[in-house]
Design a protein around this motif. Structure first.
Motif, mmCIF file in Angstrom:
data_model
loop_
_atom_site.group_PDB
_atom_site.id
_atom_site.type_symbol
_atom_site.label_atom_id
_atom_site.label_comp_id
_atom_site.label_asym_id
_atom_site.label_seq_id
_atom_site.Cartn_x
_atom_site.Cartn_y
_atom_site.Cartn_z
ATOM 1 N N GLY A 37 14.367 -6.337 3.637
ATOM 2 C CA GLY A 37 13.135 -6.795 4.288
ATOM 3 C C GLY A 37 12.999 -6.273 5.709
ATOM 4 N N TYR A 38 14.106 -5.899 6.286
ATOM 5 C CA TYR A 38 14.093 -5.417 7.673
ATOM 6 C C TYR A 38 13.562 -3.988 7.774
ATOM 7 C CZ TYR A 38 16.062 -3.639 12.055
ATOM 8 O OH TYR A 38 16.225 -3.055 13.269
ATOM 9 N N GLN A 39 13.823 -3.162 6.783
ATOM 10 C CA GLN A 39 13.458 -1.741 6.852
ATOM 11 C C GLN A 39 11.956 -1.509 6.983
ATOM 12 O OE1 GLN A 39 15.545 -0.041 3.528
ATOM 13 N NE2 GLN A 39 17.357 0.399 4.781
ATOM 14 N N PRO A 40 11.080 -2.182 6.205
ATOM 15 C CA PRO A 40 9.640 -1.966 6.416
ATOM 16 C C PRO A 40 9.172 -2.417 7.807
ATOM 17 C CG PRO A 40 10.016 -3.090 4.327
ATOM 18 C CD PRO A 40 11.329 -3.021 5.044
ATOM 19 N N VAL A 41 9.707 -3.525 8.313
ATOM 20 C CA VAL A 41 9.347 -4.002 9.649
ATOM 21 C C VAL A 41 9.800 -2.983 10.690
ATOM 22 C CG1 VAL A 41 9.747 -5.818 11.361
ATOM 23 C CG2 VAL A 41 9.406 -6.415 8.960
ATOM 24 N N PHE A 42 11.025 -2.480 10.518
ATOM 25 C CA PHE A 42 11.567 -1.466 11.414
ATOM 26 C C PHE A 42 10.677 -0.224 11.428
ATOM 27 C CE2 PHE A 42 14.467 2.184 12.091
ATOM 28 C CZ PHE A 42 14.939 1.863 13.340
ATOM 29 N N PHE A 43 10.221 0.209 10.256
ATOM 30 C CA PHE A 43 9.363 1.391 10.153
ATOM 31 C C PHE A 43 8.028 1.168 10.862
ATOM 32 C CE2 PHE A 43 5.993 3.686 7.885
ATOM 33 C CZ PHE A 43 6.421 4.993 8.081
ATOM 34 N N ILE A 44 7.398 0.015 10.633
ATOM 35 C CA ILE A 44 6.082 -0.277 11.231
ATOM 36 C C ILE A 44 6.191 -0.356 12.755
ATOM 37 C CG2 ILE A 44 4.283 -2.031 11.434
ATOM 38 C CD1 ILE A 44 4.794 -2.623 8.422
#
Length: 176
Positions: free
Chosen positions: A71-78
């Motif tokens: 769940g952290y990876q999409p937030v990190f990308f955005i």
């Protein structure tokens, strides 16, 4: 722990430098016009990118724990895309502000000092223009000592020249 301290230090330095840039450009807005406004907007965009990046770096560990790695990876990308856009736009605006034409200086007030032509060798005084062969010279024109009609005028000194101070007693020679 050290990375946490360095992130806070980086955020503080970024805030100080960019807020200083906004302040300086606001103070020079009258002289630089639109270039100052564009520079201020660029500094504000960089400031927003820096704040988002700094806050995200401080909260990254908590986000990984609460969202999990997936769940952290999409937030990190955005967040990284947003920070990259702010930094790109801010830097582009600052570069544009540097190369923009500035406001032309306003005409000076009437009676203010106007720059005089530079002195050239062969001219009798710092203002010049009174010798044969110089533009504006006409035969019989007063201008040089020894010419008919020449009269000493008030001494004019170049801007910034001051009379040297006189010693308080005598001529400044040793008294003995």
């Amino acid at each position: 722990m050290l990375s946490y301290i360095l992130n806070i230090f980086n955020l503080i330095v970024t805030l100080v430098v960019l807020l200083g840039g906004v302040t300086l450009m606001a103070m020079r807005r009258k002289e630089h016009g639109r270039a100052s406004v564009v520079g201020m907007v660029g500094c504000i965009a960089l400031l927003l990118g820096g704040v988002i990046s700094g806050v995200f770096a401080l909260l990254a560990q908590d986000l990984v724990e609460s969202l999990g790695l997936g769940g952290y990876q999409p937030v990190f990308f955005i967040i990284n895309v947003a920070v990259m856009l702010f930094q790109t736009v801010g830097t582009a605006l600052l570069v544009w502000a540097v190369i923009m034409p500035r406001n032309r200086p306003q005409p000076s007030a009437q009676g203010a000092w106007q720059p005089q032509p530079e002195w050239q060798p062969g001219q009798p005084d710092w203002q010049g223009g009174s010798q044969p062969g110089q533009p504006g010279w006409q035969p019989g024109q007063p201008g040089q000592p020894g010419q008919p009609g020449w009269q000493p005028g008030p001494q004019q000194q170049p801007p910034g020249w001051q009379t040297p101070p006189q010693p308080p007693f005598g001529q400044g020679h040793g008294q003995g």
